[in-house]
Design an enzyme around this catalytic site. Structure first.
Site, PDB file in Angstrom:
ATOM      1  N   HIS A  43      -2.677  11.299  -6.781  1.00  0.00           N
ATOM      2  CA  HIS A  43      -1.521  11.280  -5.911  1.00  0.00           C
ATOM      3  C   HIS A  43      -0.680  12.543  -6.144  1.00  0.00           C
ATOM      4  O   HIS A  43      -0.054  13.065  -5.266  1.00  0.00           O
ATOM      5  CB  HIS A  43      -0.731  10.022  -6.296  1.00  0.00           C
ATOM      6  CG  HIS A  43       0.429   9.755  -5.431  1.00  0.00           C
ATOM      7  ND1 HIS A  43       0.395   9.895  -4.075  1.00  0.00           N
ATOM      8  CD2 HIS A  43       1.678   9.318  -5.734  1.00  0.00           C
ATOM      9  CE1 HIS A  43       1.568   9.572  -3.574  1.00  0.00           C
ATOM     10  NE2 HIS A  43       2.358   9.219  -4.568  1.00  0.00           N
ATOM     11  N   SER A  52       4.106 -17.221 -20.421  1.00  0.00           N
ATOM     12  CA  SER A  52       2.797 -16.967 -20.988  1.00  0.00           C
ATOM     13  C   SER A  52       2.096 -18.228 -21.495  1.00  0.00           C
ATOM     14  O   SER A  52       2.739 -19.215 -21.821  1.00  0.00           O
ATOM     15  CB  SER A  52       3.004 -15.991 -22.163  1.00  0.00           C
ATOM     16  OG  SER A  52       1.869 -15.916 -22.958  1.00  0.00           O
TER      17      SER A  52
END
Ligand SMILES: Cc1ncc(COP(=O)(O)O)c(C=O)c1O
Length: 383
Positions: A101, A303
Protein backbone atom coordinates in the site's frame (compact mmCIF):
# COMPACT_ATOMS: atom_id res chain seq x y z
CA UNK A 1 1.48 -50.82 7.70
CA UNK A 2 -2.00 -51.59 9.04
CA UNK A 3 -0.71 -52.15 12.56
CA UNK A 4 1.50 -49.04 12.45
CA UNK A 5 -1.50 -46.97 11.40
CA UNK A 6 -3.78 -48.56 14.00
CA UNK A 7 -1.22 -47.80 16.73
CA UNK A 8 -0.87 -44.23 15.47
CA UNK A 9 -4.65 -43.83 15.47
CA UNK A 10 -4.85 -45.03 19.08
CA UNK A 11 -2.22 -42.50 20.10
CA UNK A 12 -4.16 -39.73 18.34
CA UNK A 13 -7.32 -40.71 20.22
CA UNK A 14 -5.46 -40.64 23.53
CA UNK A 15 -3.64 -37.34 22.80
CA UNK A 16 -6.91 -35.74 21.66
CA UNK A 17 -8.58 -36.83 24.88
CA UNK A 18 -5.92 -35.10 26.97
CA UNK A 19 -5.52 -31.89 25.05
CA UNK A 20 -6.20 -28.54 26.71
CA UNK A 21 -3.43 -26.07 25.95
CA UNK A 22 -3.63 -25.03 22.31
CA UNK A 23 -6.47 -23.15 20.64
CA UNK A 24 -7.73 -25.95 18.43
CA UNK A 25 -11.28 -27.18 18.27
CA UNK A 26 -10.79 -30.95 18.07
CA UNK A 27 -14.46 -31.73 17.80
CA UNK A 28 -15.67 -32.14 14.22
CA UNK A 29 -17.03 -34.71 11.84
CA UNK A 30 -16.21 -34.37 8.17
CA UNK A 31 -17.10 -37.97 7.28
CA UNK A 32 -19.24 -36.80 4.39
CA UNK A 33 -16.19 -35.25 2.74
CA UNK A 34 -14.28 -38.57 2.61
CA UNK A 35 -15.52 -38.96 -0.98
CA UNK A 36 -13.23 -36.06 -1.98
CA UNK A 37 -10.02 -37.61 -0.70
CA UNK A 38 -9.13 -39.01 -4.10
CA UNK A 39 -8.77 -35.62 -5.73
CA UNK A 40 -5.78 -33.33 -5.83
CA UNK A 41 -7.74 -30.14 -5.28
CA UNK A 42 -5.51 -27.11 -5.73
CA UNK A 43 -6.64 -23.48 -5.88
CA UNK A 44 -3.37 -22.07 -7.20
CA UNK A 45 -3.63 -18.42 -8.15
CA UNK A 46 -6.32 -15.92 -7.29
CA UNK A 47 -9.61 -17.22 -5.83
CA UNK A 48 -11.58 -14.91 -8.11
CA UNK A 49 -9.77 -15.77 -11.35
CA UNK A 50 -10.05 -19.29 -12.71
CA UNK A 51 -6.70 -20.84 -13.61
CA UNK A 52 -6.23 -23.48 -16.33
CA UNK A 53 -6.04 -26.17 -13.63
CA UNK A 54 -9.60 -27.43 -13.39
CA UNK A 55 -9.45 -29.59 -10.22
CA UNK A 56 -10.13 -26.70 -7.88
CA UNK A 57 -12.67 -25.59 -5.28
CA UNK A 58 -12.84 -21.85 -5.96
CA UNK A 59 -16.63 -21.82 -5.75
CA UNK A 60 -16.38 -23.03 -2.12
CA UNK A 61 -13.50 -20.69 -1.38
CA UNK A 62 -15.45 -17.65 -2.58
CA UNK A 63 -18.49 -18.86 -0.61
CA UNK A 64 -16.40 -18.94 2.58
CA UNK A 65 -14.88 -15.54 1.83
CA UNK A 66 -18.33 -14.02 1.26
CA UNK A 67 -19.39 -15.38 4.66
CA UNK A 68 -16.46 -13.67 6.36
CA UNK A 69 -16.91 -10.47 4.34
CA UNK A 70 -20.48 -10.31 5.68
CA UNK A 71 -19.24 -11.01 9.21
CA UNK A 72 -16.69 -8.20 9.01
CA UNK A 73 -19.03 -5.86 7.14
CA UNK A 74 -17.42 -5.24 3.78
CA UNK A 75 -19.34 -5.26 0.49
CA UNK A 76 -18.74 -8.08 -1.98
CA UNK A 77 -17.38 -5.76 -4.64
CA UNK A 78 -15.05 -4.03 -2.16
CA UNK A 79 -13.09 -6.92 -0.72
CA UNK A 80 -10.47 -9.38 -1.81
CA UNK A 81 -9.32 -12.38 0.18
CA UNK A 82 -8.25 -15.99 0.12
CA UNK A 83 -8.06 -19.15 2.20
CA UNK A 84 -4.56 -19.30 3.63
CA UNK A 85 -2.57 -22.22 5.00
CA UNK A 86 -2.79 -20.83 8.54
CA UNK A 87 -3.18 -17.68 10.61
CA UNK A 88 0.50 -16.89 10.24
CA UNK A 89 0.13 -16.68 6.48
CA UNK A 90 -2.79 -14.30 6.99
CA UNK A 91 -0.57 -12.07 9.13
CA UNK A 92 2.24 -12.20 6.57
CA UNK A 93 -0.19 -11.26 3.85
CA UNK A 94 -1.84 -8.50 5.88
CA UNK A 95 1.49 -6.84 6.64
CA UNK A 96 2.58 -7.37 3.04
CA UNK A 97 -0.54 -5.61 1.77
CA UNK A 98 0.15 -2.83 4.26
CA UNK A 99 3.62 -2.43 2.84
CA UNK A 100 2.63 -2.57 -0.81
CA UNK A 101 0.00 0.00 0.00
CA UNK A 102 2.95 2.27 0.65
CA UNK A 103 4.78 1.10 -2.49
CA UNK A 104 7.83 -0.73 -1.26
CA UNK A 105 9.33 -3.45 -3.48
CA UNK A 106 8.01 -6.94 -2.82
CA UNK A 107 11.38 -8.57 -2.17
CA UNK A 108 12.28 -5.99 0.42
CA UNK A 109 8.86 -5.99 1.99
CA UNK A 110 9.02 -9.18 3.96
CA UNK A 111 12.40 -8.68 5.59
CA UNK A 112 13.44 -5.07 5.73
CA UNK A 113 10.71 -3.68 7.89
CA UNK A 114 11.61 -1.63 10.85
CA UNK A 115 9.62 -3.13 13.69
CA UNK A 116 8.79 -1.37 16.95
CA UNK A 117 7.39 -3.37 19.87
CA UNK A 118 4.77 -1.62 21.94
CA UNK A 119 4.38 -2.26 25.68
CA UNK A 120 1.34 -4.14 26.92
CA UNK A 121 -0.92 -3.72 29.90
CA UNK A 122 -1.07 -6.35 32.60
CA UNK A 123 -3.97 -7.99 30.75
CA UNK A 124 -1.77 -8.46 27.68
CA UNK A 125 -3.41 -5.82 25.50
CA UNK A 126 -1.58 -2.99 23.78
CA UNK A 127 -0.71 -0.04 26.04
CA UNK A 128 -1.94 2.91 24.00
CA UNK A 129 -0.04 5.44 26.13
CA UNK A 130 3.21 3.75 25.11
CA UNK A 131 1.89 3.33 21.56
CA UNK A 132 1.29 7.08 21.33
CA UNK A 133 4.85 7.81 22.49
CA UNK A 134 6.39 5.35 20.04
CA UNK A 135 4.54 6.59 16.98
CA UNK A 136 5.56 10.14 17.79
CA UNK A 137 9.18 9.00 17.56
CA UNK A 138 8.45 7.76 14.02
CA UNK A 139 6.42 10.60 12.60
CA UNK A 140 8.45 10.73 9.39
CA UNK A 141 6.92 7.52 8.00
CA UNK A 142 3.47 5.92 7.73
CA UNK A 143 2.62 3.19 10.25
CA UNK A 144 1.57 -0.41 9.79
CA UNK A 145 0.01 -1.74 12.97
CA UNK A 146 -0.72 -5.29 13.96
CA UNK A 147 -3.72 -5.27 16.27
CA UNK A 148 -4.31 -8.46 18.22
CA UNK A 149 -7.83 -9.81 18.43
CA UNK A 150 -6.88 -12.33 21.09
CA UNK A 151 -3.26 -12.63 22.12
CA UNK A 152 -1.69 -16.07 22.14
CA UNK A 153 -0.86 -16.44 25.82
CA UNK A 154 -3.37 -14.33 27.77
CA UNK A 155 -6.19 -14.04 25.26
CA UNK A 156 -6.14 -10.24 25.45
CA UNK A 157 -8.02 -8.15 22.91
CA UNK A 158 -6.47 -4.86 21.78
CA UNK A 159 -8.76 -1.86 21.88
CA UNK A 160 -9.10 -1.22 18.14
CA UNK A 161 -11.00 2.06 18.62
CA UNK A 162 -8.36 3.41 20.98
CA UNK A 163 -5.56 2.38 18.61
CA UNK A 164 -7.29 4.29 15.77
CA UNK A 165 -7.90 7.28 18.04
CA UNK A 166 -4.24 7.29 19.15
CA UNK A 167 -3.08 7.26 15.53
CA UNK A 168 -5.43 10.02 14.48
CA UNK A 169 -4.67 12.22 17.51
CA UNK A 170 -0.96 11.94 16.80
CA UNK A 171 -1.04 13.13 13.22
CA UNK A 172 -1.32 9.77 11.44
CA UNK A 173 -4.81 10.25 9.96
CA UNK A 174 -4.74 8.67 6.49
CA UNK A 175 -1.16 7.46 7.02
CA UNK A 176 -1.70 4.10 8.67
CA UNK A 177 -2.62 0.54 7.82
CA UNK A 178 -4.08 -1.74 10.48
CA UNK A 179 -3.95 -5.52 10.20
CA UNK A 180 -6.20 -7.31 12.71
CA UNK A 181 -4.78 -10.66 13.77
CA UNK A 182 -7.90 -12.58 14.76
CA UNK A 183 -6.26 -16.00 14.65
CA UNK A 184 -8.51 -17.40 17.38
CA UNK A 185 -10.95 -14.69 18.53
CA UNK A 186 -11.65 -13.39 15.04
CA UNK A 187 -14.46 -15.90 14.91
CA UNK A 188 -15.46 -15.64 18.59
CA UNK A 189 -15.67 -11.90 19.21
CA UNK A 190 -18.49 -11.21 16.74
CA UNK A 191 -20.67 -13.47 18.89
CA UNK A 192 -19.89 -11.82 22.22
CA UNK A 193 -22.45 -9.06 22.83
CA UNK A 194 -20.25 -6.63 24.76
CA UNK A 195 -17.14 -7.13 22.58
CA UNK A 196 -15.80 -4.24 20.51
CA UNK A 197 -16.50 -4.71 16.82
CA UNK A 198 -13.97 -5.65 14.19
CA UNK A 199 -15.46 -4.24 11.00
CA UNK A 200 -14.32 -2.77 7.71
CA UNK A 201 -16.56 0.20 8.54
CA UNK A 202 -13.58 1.25 10.67
CA UNK A 203 -10.33 2.27 8.94
CA UNK A 204 -8.69 -1.15 8.99
CA UNK A 205 -6.82 -2.74 6.09
CA UNK A 206 -7.16 -6.48 6.68
CA UNK A 207 -8.34 -9.19 9.07
CA UNK A 208 -7.10 -12.77 9.33
CA UNK A 209 -8.35 -15.78 11.25
CA UNK A 210 -7.18 -19.39 11.56
CA UNK A 211 -9.60 -21.98 10.19
CA UNK A 212 -8.41 -24.89 12.31
CA UNK A 213 -8.86 -23.04 15.60
CA UNK A 214 -12.43 -22.14 16.49
CA UNK A 215 -14.01 -23.69 13.37
CA UNK A 216 -12.00 -26.92 13.68
CA UNK A 217 -10.46 -28.59 10.65
CA UNK A 218 -8.25 -31.65 10.10
CA UNK A 219 -5.61 -29.52 8.37
CA UNK A 220 -4.29 -26.07 9.34
CA UNK A 221 -5.87 -23.29 7.28
CA UNK A 222 -7.04 -19.70 7.60
CA UNK A 223 -8.95 -16.85 6.04
CA UNK A 224 -7.55 -13.49 4.97
CA UNK A 225 -9.74 -10.57 3.90
CA UNK A 226 -8.51 -7.18 2.73
CA UNK A 227 -9.79 -4.27 0.70
CA UNK A 228 -9.81 -4.90 -3.05
CA UNK A 229 -8.29 -1.48 -3.65
CA UNK A 230 -5.08 -2.56 -1.87
CA UNK A 231 -4.56 -5.78 -3.76
CA UNK A 232 -3.91 -4.33 -7.19
CA UNK A 233 -0.63 -2.78 -6.04
CA UNK A 234 0.58 -6.16 -4.84
CA UNK A 235 -0.51 -8.56 -7.57
CA UNK A 236 0.64 -9.36 -11.05
CA UNK A 237 -0.70 -11.64 -13.77
CA UNK A 238 1.12 -14.91 -14.37
CA UNK A 239 0.61 -16.40 -17.81
CA UNK A 240 1.62 -19.90 -16.67
CA UNK A 241 -1.13 -19.87 -14.03
CA UNK A 242 -3.59 -18.04 -16.25
CA UNK A 243 -4.40 -16.28 -13.00
CA UNK A 244 -3.21 -13.49 -10.79
CA UNK A 245 -0.43 -13.86 -8.26
CA UNK A 246 -1.73 -12.08 -5.18
CA UNK A 247 -1.32 -14.81 -2.56
CA UNK A 248 1.79 -15.71 -0.55
CA UNK A 249 1.86 -19.37 -1.55
CA UNK A 250 1.68 -20.77 -5.06
CA UNK A 251 -0.20 -24.06 -4.75
CA UNK A 252 -3.04 -23.65 -2.29
CA UNK A 253 -4.96 -26.34 -0.45
CA UNK A 254 -8.24 -26.81 -2.30
CA UNK A 255 -9.69 -29.14 0.34
CA UNK A 256 -9.51 -26.54 3.13
CA UNK A 257 -12.21 -24.23 1.66
CA UNK A 258 -14.58 -27.20 1.35
CA UNK A 259 -14.05 -28.14 5.01
CA UNK A 260 -14.62 -24.54 6.10
CA UNK A 261 -17.66 -24.17 3.85
CA UNK A 262 -19.09 -27.38 5.29
CA UNK A 263 -18.86 -26.22 8.92
CA UNK A 264 -19.96 -22.64 8.28
CA UNK A 265 -23.08 -23.95 6.56
CA UNK A 266 -23.80 -26.62 9.15
CA UNK A 267 -23.40 -24.37 12.19
CA UNK A 268 -24.27 -20.93 10.85
CA UNK A 269 -24.11 -17.75 12.94
CA UNK A 270 -26.48 -19.21 15.55
CA UNK A 271 -24.40 -22.35 15.96
CA UNK A 272 -21.19 -20.38 16.46
CA UNK A 273 -22.90 -18.04 18.90
CA UNK A 274 -24.02 -20.96 21.06
CA UNK A 275 -20.55 -22.51 20.99
CA UNK A 276 -18.86 -19.23 21.91
CA UNK A 277 -21.23 -18.75 24.84
CA UNK A 278 -20.59 -22.29 26.06
CA UNK A 279 -16.81 -21.81 25.81
CA UNK A 280 -16.95 -18.58 27.83
CA UNK A 281 -19.16 -20.24 30.47
CA UNK A 282 -16.83 -23.23 30.73
CA UNK A 283 -13.80 -20.92 30.93
CA UNK A 284 -15.37 -19.13 33.92
CA UNK A 285 -16.06 -22.50 35.51
CA UNK A 286 -12.41 -23.50 35.11
CA UNK A 287 -11.09 -20.20 36.46
CA UNK A 288 -13.40 -20.35 39.48
CA UNK A 289 -12.54 -23.93 40.30
CA UNK A 290 -8.81 -23.22 39.97
CA UNK A 291 -9.12 -20.31 42.36
CA UNK A 292 -11.23 -22.33 44.78
CA UNK A 293 -8.40 -24.87 44.83
CA UNK A 294 -5.91 -22.11 45.69
CA UNK A 295 -4.40 -21.89 42.21
CA UNK A 296 -3.61 -18.38 41.04
CA UNK A 297 -5.67 -17.88 37.86
CA UNK A 298 -6.95 -15.15 35.54
CA UNK A 299 -9.35 -14.84 32.63
CA UNK A 300 -9.62 -11.80 30.40
CA UNK A 301 -13.18 -10.56 29.98
CA UNK A 302 -13.68 -11.46 26.33
CA UNK A 303 -11.57 -14.57 26.41
CA UNK A 304 -11.83 -18.31 26.91
CA UNK A 305 -8.10 -18.60 27.61
CA UNK A 306 -7.63 -19.38 31.30
CA UNK A 307 -4.17 -18.42 32.56
CA UNK A 308 -2.82 -19.95 35.75
CA UNK A 309 0.39 -20.77 37.55
CA UNK A 310 2.55 -23.24 35.68
CA UNK A 311 2.42 -26.72 37.24
CA UNK A 312 5.92 -27.60 38.42
CA UNK A 313 5.72 -31.12 36.93
CA UNK A 314 6.71 -31.35 33.25
CA UNK A 315 5.10 -34.77 32.91
CA UNK A 316 1.75 -33.33 33.99
CA UNK A 317 2.21 -30.39 31.57
CA UNK A 318 2.88 -32.79 28.70
CA UNK A 319 0.07 -35.16 29.67
CA UNK A 320 -2.47 -32.31 29.37
CA UNK A 321 -0.54 -30.57 26.58
CA UNK A 322 -0.61 -27.28 28.45
CA UNK A 323 0.93 -24.32 26.65
CA UNK A 324 3.41 -22.54 28.96
CA UNK A 325 5.38 -19.33 28.98
CA UNK A 326 7.67 -18.53 31.88
CA UNK A 327 5.77 -19.01 35.14
CA UNK A 328 2.33 -19.22 33.53
CA UNK A 329 0.37 -21.92 31.73
CA UNK A 330 -2.95 -21.74 29.98
CA UNK A 331 -5.92 -23.79 28.92
CA UNK A 332 -7.83 -22.60 25.87
CA UNK A 333 -11.45 -23.61 26.31
CA UNK A 334 -12.58 -24.66 22.84
CA UNK A 335 -15.92 -26.26 21.85
CA UNK A 336 -14.53 -29.75 22.49
CA UNK A 337 -13.50 -28.87 26.07
CA UNK A 338 -16.47 -30.03 28.13
CA UNK A 339 -17.12 -29.65 31.86
CA UNK A 340 -16.38 -33.38 32.20
CA UNK A 341 -12.98 -32.92 30.62
CA UNK A 342 -12.25 -29.91 32.84
CA UNK A 343 -13.33 -31.84 35.94
CA UNK A 344 -11.02 -34.68 34.98
CA UNK A 345 -8.14 -32.22 34.58
CA UNK A 346 -8.96 -30.31 37.78
CA UNK A 347 -9.29 -33.45 39.89
CA UNK A 348 -5.87 -34.60 38.73
CA UNK A 349 -4.35 -31.18 39.27
CA UNK A 350 -5.73 -30.85 42.80
CA UNK A 351 -4.54 -34.35 43.73
CA UNK A 352 -1.08 -33.67 42.29
CA UNK A 353 -0.79 -30.35 44.08
CA UNK A 354 -1.10 -32.10 47.40
CA UNK A 355 2.01 -34.08 46.45
CA UNK A 356 3.84 -31.14 44.87
CA UNK A 357 3.24 -28.85 47.84
CA UNK A 358 2.88 -30.98 50.97
CA UNK A 359 3.17 -27.90 53.19
CA UNK A 360 0.13 -26.45 51.43
CA UNK A 361 1.83 -23.63 49.51
CA UNK A 362 3.36 -23.56 46.05
CA UNK A 363 7.04 -22.75 45.61
CA UNK A 364 6.65 -21.21 42.18
CA UNK A 365 6.52 -17.45 41.72
CA UNK A 366 3.09 -15.93 42.11
CA UNK A 367 1.58 -14.67 38.86
CA UNK A 368 0.01 -11.65 40.54
CA UNK A 369 2.64 -9.51 38.85
CA UNK A 370 1.30 -10.68 35.51
CA UNK A 371 -2.39 -10.47 36.18
CA UNK A 372 -2.80 -7.49 38.48
CA UNK A 373 -3.88 -7.85 42.08
CA UNK A 374 -7.51 -7.13 41.45
CA UNK A 375 -7.74 -10.12 39.12
CA UNK A 376 -6.13 -12.59 41.42
CA UNK A 377 -8.09 -14.25 44.19
CA UNK A 378 -5.34 -16.68 44.97
CA UNK A 379 -5.40 -17.69 48.60
CA UNK A 380 -2.05 -19.42 48.79
CA UNK A 381 -0.11 -16.44 47.52
CA UNK A 382 -1.91 -13.73 49.46
CA UNK A 383 -2.06 -11.56 46.36
C1 LIG B 1 -2.53 -14.25 18.08
C2 LIG B 1 -2.07 -15.31 17.13
N1 LIG B 1 -1.71 -14.98 15.88
C3 LIG B 1 -1.30 -15.90 14.99
C4 LIG B 1 -1.21 -17.23 15.34
C5 LIG B 1 -0.71 -18.21 14.34
O1 LIG B 1 -1.76 -18.95 13.82
P1 LIG B 1 -1.47 -20.30 12.97
O2 LIG B 1 -1.03 -21.32 13.95
O3 LIG B 1 -2.80 -20.58 12.35
O4 LIG B 1 -0.42 -19.96 11.98
C6 LIG B 1 -1.57 -17.63 16.62
C7 LIG B 1 -1.49 -19.03 17.01
O5 LIG B 1 -1.80 -19.45 18.07
C8 LIG B 1 -2.02 -16.65 17.53
O6 LIG B 1 -2.36 -16.98 18.79
Amino acid sequence: MASVLARYRRSLVERTRHHLGYPYNLDFDYGELAQLQHFSINNLGDPFIESNYGVHSRQFEVGVLDWFARLWEIEKDQYWGYITNCGTEGNLHGILVGLSHYSVFKAARMYRMECVKVDTLITGEIDCADFGKKILLNQDKPAIINVNIGTTVKGAVDDLDLVIETLENNGFKGRFYIHCDGALFGLMMPFVKRAPKVTFKKPIGSVSVSGHKFVGCPMPCGVQITRLEHINALSRNVEYLASRDATIMGSRNGHAPIFLWYTLNRKGYRGFQKEVQRCLRNAHYLRDRLRAAGVSAMLNELSSTVVFERPPDEEFVRRWQLACQGSIAHVVVMPNVTIDKLDHFLDELVAKRAAWFPAGGSQIPCIAADVGEENCACTLHRC
